[in-house]
Motif scaffolding. Structure first.
Motif, PDB file in Angstrom:
ATOM      1  N   HIS A 170     -51.375 -63.956 -77.061  1.00  0.00           N
ATOM      2  CA  HIS A 170     -50.333 -64.808 -77.634  1.00  0.00           C
ATOM      3  C   HIS A 170     -50.710 -65.359 -79.007  1.00  0.00           C
ATOM      4  CE1 HIS A 170     -48.626 -64.543 -73.680  1.00  0.00           C
ATOM      5  NE2 HIS A 170     -49.609 -65.227 -73.128  1.00  0.00           N
ATOM      6  N   PHE A 222     -50.433 -57.101 -70.880  1.00  0.00           N
ATOM      7  CA  PHE A 222     -51.273 -57.529 -69.765  1.00  0.00           C
ATOM      8  C   PHE A 222     -51.945 -56.356 -69.063  1.00  0.00           C
ATOM      9  CE2 PHE A 222     -47.903 -61.036 -69.579  1.00  0.00           C
ATOM     10  CZ  PHE A 222     -48.586 -61.805 -70.510  1.00  0.00           C
ATOM     11  N   ALA A 228     -47.740 -63.561 -66.711  1.00  0.00           N
ATOM     12  CA  ALA A 228     -46.399 -63.833 -67.238  1.00  0.00           C
ATOM     13  C   ALA A 228     -46.109 -65.326 -67.265  1.00  0.00           C
ATOM     14  CB  ALA A 228     -45.350 -63.098 -66.407  1.00  0.00           C
ATOM     15  N   GLU A 229     -46.621 -66.075 -66.284  1.00  0.00           N
ATOM     16  CA  GLU A 229     -46.425 -67.527 -66.267  1.00  0.00           C
ATOM     17  C   GLU A 229     -47.053 -68.206 -67.487  1.00  0.00           C
ATOM     18  OE1 GLU A 229     -46.163 -68.472 -61.448  1.00  0.00           O
ATOM     19  OE2 GLU A 229     -48.017 -68.866 -62.551  1.00  0.00           O
ATOM     20  N   ARG A 230     -48.127 -67.602 -68.021  1.00  0.00           N
ATOM     21  CA  ARG A 230     -48.806 -68.205 -69.181  1.00  0.00           C
ATOM     22  C   ARG A 230     -48.080 -67.922 -70.500  1.00  0.00           C
ATOM     23  NH1 ARG A 230     -53.363 -66.202 -66.420  1.00  0.00           N
ATOM     24  NH2 ARG A 230     -53.610 -64.492 -67.912  1.00  0.00           N
ATOM     25  N   GLU A 231     -47.093 -67.057 -70.475  1.00  0.00           N
ATOM     26  CA  GLU A 231     -46.319 -66.754 -71.685  1.00  0.00           C
ATOM     27  C   GLU A 231     -45.764 -68.051 -72.277  1.00  0.00           C
ATOM     28  OE1 GLU A 231     -44.126 -65.861 -74.703  1.00  0.00           O
ATOM     29  OE2 GLU A 231     -45.321 -64.268 -73.776  1.00  0.00           O
ATOM     30  N   PRO A 232     -46.014 -68.320 -73.564  1.00  0.00           N
ATOM     31  CA  PRO A 232     -45.528 -69.565 -74.183  1.00  0.00           C
ATOM     32  C   PRO A 232     -44.032 -69.787 -74.018  1.00  0.00           C
ATOM     33  CG  PRO A 232     -47.135 -68.509 -75.618  1.00  0.00           C
ATOM     34  CD  PRO A 232     -46.892 -67.556 -74.484  1.00  0.00           C
ATOM     35  N   LEU A 233     -43.238 -68.726 -74.017  1.00  0.00           N
ATOM     36  CA  LEU A 233     -41.794 -68.883 -73.844  1.00  0.00           C
ATOM     37  C   LEU A 233     -41.444 -69.446 -72.474  1.00  0.00           C
ATOM     38  CD1 LEU A 233     -40.440 -65.587 -75.462  1.00  0.00           C
ATOM     39  CD2 LEU A 233     -40.283 -67.907 -76.391  1.00  0.00           C
ATOM     40  N   ASN A 234     -42.356 -69.290 -71.512  1.00  0.00           N
ATOM     41  CA  ASN A 234     -42.090 -69.765 -70.154  1.00  0.00           C
ATOM     42  C   ASN A 234     -42.583 -71.187 -69.900  1.00  0.00           C
ATOM     43  OD1 ASN A 234     -40.810 -67.412 -69.313  1.00  0.00           O
ATOM     44  ND2 ASN A 234     -42.749 -66.430 -68.776  1.00  0.00           N
ATOM     45  N   GLN A 235     -43.031 -71.867 -70.948  1.00  0.00           N
ATOM     46  CA  GLN A 235     -43.512 -73.237 -70.762  1.00  0.00           C
ATOM     47  C   GLN A 235     -42.375 -74.254 -70.861  1.00  0.00           C
ATOM     48  OE1 GLN A 235     -46.619 -73.215 -69.566  1.00  0.00           O
ATOM     49  NE2 GLN A 235     -46.237 -71.016 -69.929  1.00  0.00           N
ATOM     50  N   SER A 247     -46.926 -53.227 -71.067  1.00  0.00           N
ATOM     51  CA  SER A 247     -47.209 -54.655 -71.180  1.00  0.00           C
ATOM     52  C   SER A 247     -48.597 -54.875 -71.757  1.00  0.00           C
ATOM     53  CB  SER A 247     -47.128 -55.315 -69.797  1.00  0.00           C
ATOM     54  OG  SER A 247     -47.645 -56.636 -69.841  1.00  0.00           O
ATOM     55  N   ASP A 252     -55.425 -66.587 -73.420  1.00  0.00           N
ATOM     56  CA  ASP A 252     -54.284 -66.656 -74.348  1.00  0.00           C
ATOM     57  C   ASP A 252     -54.392 -65.657 -75.498  1.00  0.00           C
ATOM     58  OD1 ASP A 252     -52.952 -68.709 -73.000  1.00  0.00           O
ATOM     59  OD2 ASP A 252     -54.200 -70.239 -73.937  1.00  0.00           O
TER      60      ASP A 252
END
Length: 696
Positions: A72, A428, A660-667, A426, A69
């Protein structure tokens, strides 16, 4: 499938279009003409690599060292995470009985500076090198046990590179045998000091020594700044964090001001110069430049660290370039299982021209960094015997090389990020944050443009001594040697008639030596005989420092390959051949980038520049099959790289989408703020009937 708002966004379980990255990298590795593991052992030793493997395994299972993380985190979260890591590292050191090298490896792998970084890199080395036995017991021993946490407070908000211009004063009080530290102006505030903002309770403070009304210039003091009981600033001290920065935000860079703050006499670091108690009499150091010890050590370490910075960026770019496929080369279509596939980017000559010189540069910096640390250790041993003859040369070399190599590194990191195309943008990729955090290297420990003046002063002084007959050819001073060679034949020409001639090491070194000597001679002529001021010549002064240091890089690379007994063994013949190709590429590519300075004195002709450019392309073609294996040899673990694009296994797209799945906006499925800012606009359209979108 329906989603509630707490359902994280997940990619469908689909494979990437084949061939997958692991297969492409395996194909690349099969082309290697040398033993990758042997090259890694040559650079690090088998013992070091074994240690690193064990430490990686430990860190990957430690929550305090988790990197997933990192991109982020807010600034307070970065500071908190790095403090957690610092404390846990101390505990791990005890649990696993780690030595100093183990700790260094762990910090390297974690790859994020922390509030304790300056404690290790400057506070402790200064205490080791500039204290008496009494002071070692008072300050160094507690620092080694982390009973006190320190930093190095030199730079001020109004003065950085000009150390002699520092304003903070340390006035000796004869009656009480104390020093009074004082910040007389706003611009005397210590600034940019890593670890000072919130973590440190002690600082090495560089302050102007005032004895009986006389100013003796900046000297180091070990000063307690916060209570050891509750960590509050002590009376007379204003201290805090200076705020967010372009990068490096996991470190609490801080400021401090002193209001007539009294410290005991023993706080004056007195290994080399002393202040006699009671009288305030000053005892000079045996050499005025002894206080440069910490700066030389740090600069030498920075040069050594450049190799890893460039190696990291090159590793990501080369691996990704081997996996990333774009377009089909109609003239030479790439096939896989008898099917035409898109061409890996690394097969394009332009991409090779971008990334392979970076690989060569990393190896050049490896050999030069290794030699710098050897010279530093040699100088320390000689100074202990009372011989300070190496100090001036080492100080000039470390200054110029720090300037040149860190400038090269930051440029290369950005070049490699761009070489990764759009995905390099990115976080990443592992290169964006790395660029930001590495960037301070071009400024701290001496601004890179200012430092070149120190190197140039030494070069001009040496030139004048050679002209006056006060300096003769030396086995150890190569500056003198190339200046003598130039003065013997100032109209020399490059003898190359074919591209292959340009691969001759003696020809390469002669070219770089002539170019540096010519520049030095011209600057000396304009300053000494034509009345030009130093300020008016600063651009040329920068150029001669750069030319000299590029000569050092090229020479060290070539000579190291010639003299290393391990590479002379028959079983390492293929390895030596590959390294020689890299040395040639580094030298000729550097020459191509600096072409004007070889053309201006007439040393090379326009016809020879054509041969030079052709030979660079030929070297790219020769090195291309070994590209992935050469970056593999740097042995940089995935944990260290923290890059979706530069993974060893080539699983770029799987890692990238997982990140990208770990992006907080994607939770969540609906973004916070929807009800307040988006919904009113859209629902207004629904109510008015202007939106024809079907309601699902």
């Amino acid at each position: 499938m329906t989603f509630d708002n707490n359902t994280p966004t997940k990619f469908p379980n689909l494979p990437p279009k084949g061939p997958d990255g692991d297969l492409l990298l395996a194909s690349e590795r099969a082309k290697a003409t040398f033993d990758v593991k042997e090259l890694s052992k040559f650079m690090y030793t088998e013992q070091y690599l074994s240690k690193m493997d064990k430490i990686v395994d430990i860190l990957e299972n430690e929550p305090a060292f988790d990197k997933s993380d990192r991109f982020h985190h807010s600034r307070p979260e970065k500071i908190a995470a790095s403090l957690w890591k610092d404390k846990r590292l101390i505990e791990l050191t005890k649990e696993h009985n780690w030595d100093e090298e183990d700790v260094s490896i762990a910090n390297f792998l974690y790859d994020m500076s922390s509030p304790f970084t300056l404690h290790y890199s400057m506070f402790i080395p200064t205490l080791k090198n500039q204290t008496t036995d009494e002071q070692k017991k008072l300050f160094l021993e507690p620092a080694l046990k982390h009973h006190i946490i320190g930093c190095y407070a030199q730079t001020e908000i109004g003065h950085g590179s000009n150390v002699q211009g520092l304003e903070t004063t340390a006035t000796y009080i004869n009656e009480t045998n104390e020093f009074e530290i004082h910040s007389p102006t706003l611009t005397s505030s210590k600034w940019w000091i890593g670890g000072l903002g919130k973590a440190a309770n002690h600082a090495i403070v560089m302050a102007r020594l005032i004895l009986n009304g006389k100013d003796y210039g900046p000297h180091p003091f070990c000063v307690q700044i916060r209570s050891l009981e509750d960590h509050r600033p002590l009376p007379g001290i204003t201290v805090g964090d200076l705020g967010p920065k372009f990068g490096f935000n996991s470190v609490d860079n801080g400021f401090i001001m002193f209001d007539h703050y009294r410290i005991p006499h023993v706080s004056f670091l007195a290994k080399y110069s002393q202040v006699k108690p009671g009288s305030g009499e000053y005892v000079k150091p045996p050499n005025a430049k002894l206080s440069y010890g910490t700066m030389v050590f740090v600069r030498a370490n920075i040069v050594l660290g450049v190799r890893m910075a460039i190696a990291r960026a090159a590793t990501v770019a080369v691996r990704y370039s081997a996996v990333r496929q774009q377009f089909v080369d109609a003239a030479n279509p790439r096939k896989w299982d008898n099917k035409v596939i898109e061409t890996p980017v690394l097969d394009y000559t332009m991409q090779q021209y971008r990334v392979l010189p970076a690989v060569a540069t990393a190896y050049a910096c490896y050999f030069t960094g290794r030699d710098m640390m050897r010279l530093y250790d040699l100088n320390q041993a000689e100074m202990a015997k009372g011989n300070f003859g190496l100090l001036a040369d080492l100080h000039a070399s470390s200054s110029g090389l720090k300037s040149l190599t860190t400038t090269m590194a930051i440029s290369t990191i950005e070049d490699m990020r761009r070489a990764c195309g759009g995905h390099g943008y990115s976080m990443f990729s592992g290169l964006g944050q790395f660029y930001q955090d590495y960037l301070p290297n071009v400024t701290w420990e001496g601004d890179n443009y200012i430092l070149t003046q120190q190197t140039a002063r030494y070069l001009l002084k040496t030139y004048r001594n050679v002209v006056a007959g006060k300096a003769t050819a030396s086995e150890h001073n190569h500056t003198i040697n190339y200046l003598i060679q130039y003065l013997q034949n100032p109209n020399a020409k490059c003898p190359a008639t074919t591209g292959a001639d340009l691969l001759n090491p003696e020809l390469i070194l002669a070219a770089f030596g002539f170019r540096a000597a010519y520049g030095i001679a011209k600057v000396a002529e304009q300053i000494d005989n034509q009345g030009r001021s130093w300020n008016s010549m600063l651009v040329e002064i920068n150029r001669i420092s750069r030319a000299h240091c590029q000569f050092m890089l090229v020479r060290t690379f070539i000579v190291s390959l010639q003299n290393d007994e391990r590479l002379a063994k028959p079983e390492n013949r293929a390895l030596l051949k590959t390294l020689r190709s890299l040395a040639s590429l580094f030298a000729l590519h550097t020459m191509e980038q600096e072409l004007a300075e070889f053309l201006t004195p007439g040393y090379i002709s326009t016809e020879q520049t054509v041969l030079l450019k052709q030979q660079v392309i030929a070297l790219l073609e020769e090195i291309r099959p070994n590209a992935v294996s050469l970056v593999d040899a740097f042995a940089l673990p995935d944990y260290y790289l923290n890059s979706a694009l530069g993974r060893y296994d080539g699983k770029v797209y799987q890692a990238y989408t997982a990140a990208a799945e770990r992006e907080p906006l994607n939770q969540t499925q609906v973004v916070e703020g929807y009800d307040q800012f988006i919904k009113p606009l859209v629902h207004d359209g629904l109510k008015s009937g202007s939106s024809q979108v079907a309601k699902l």
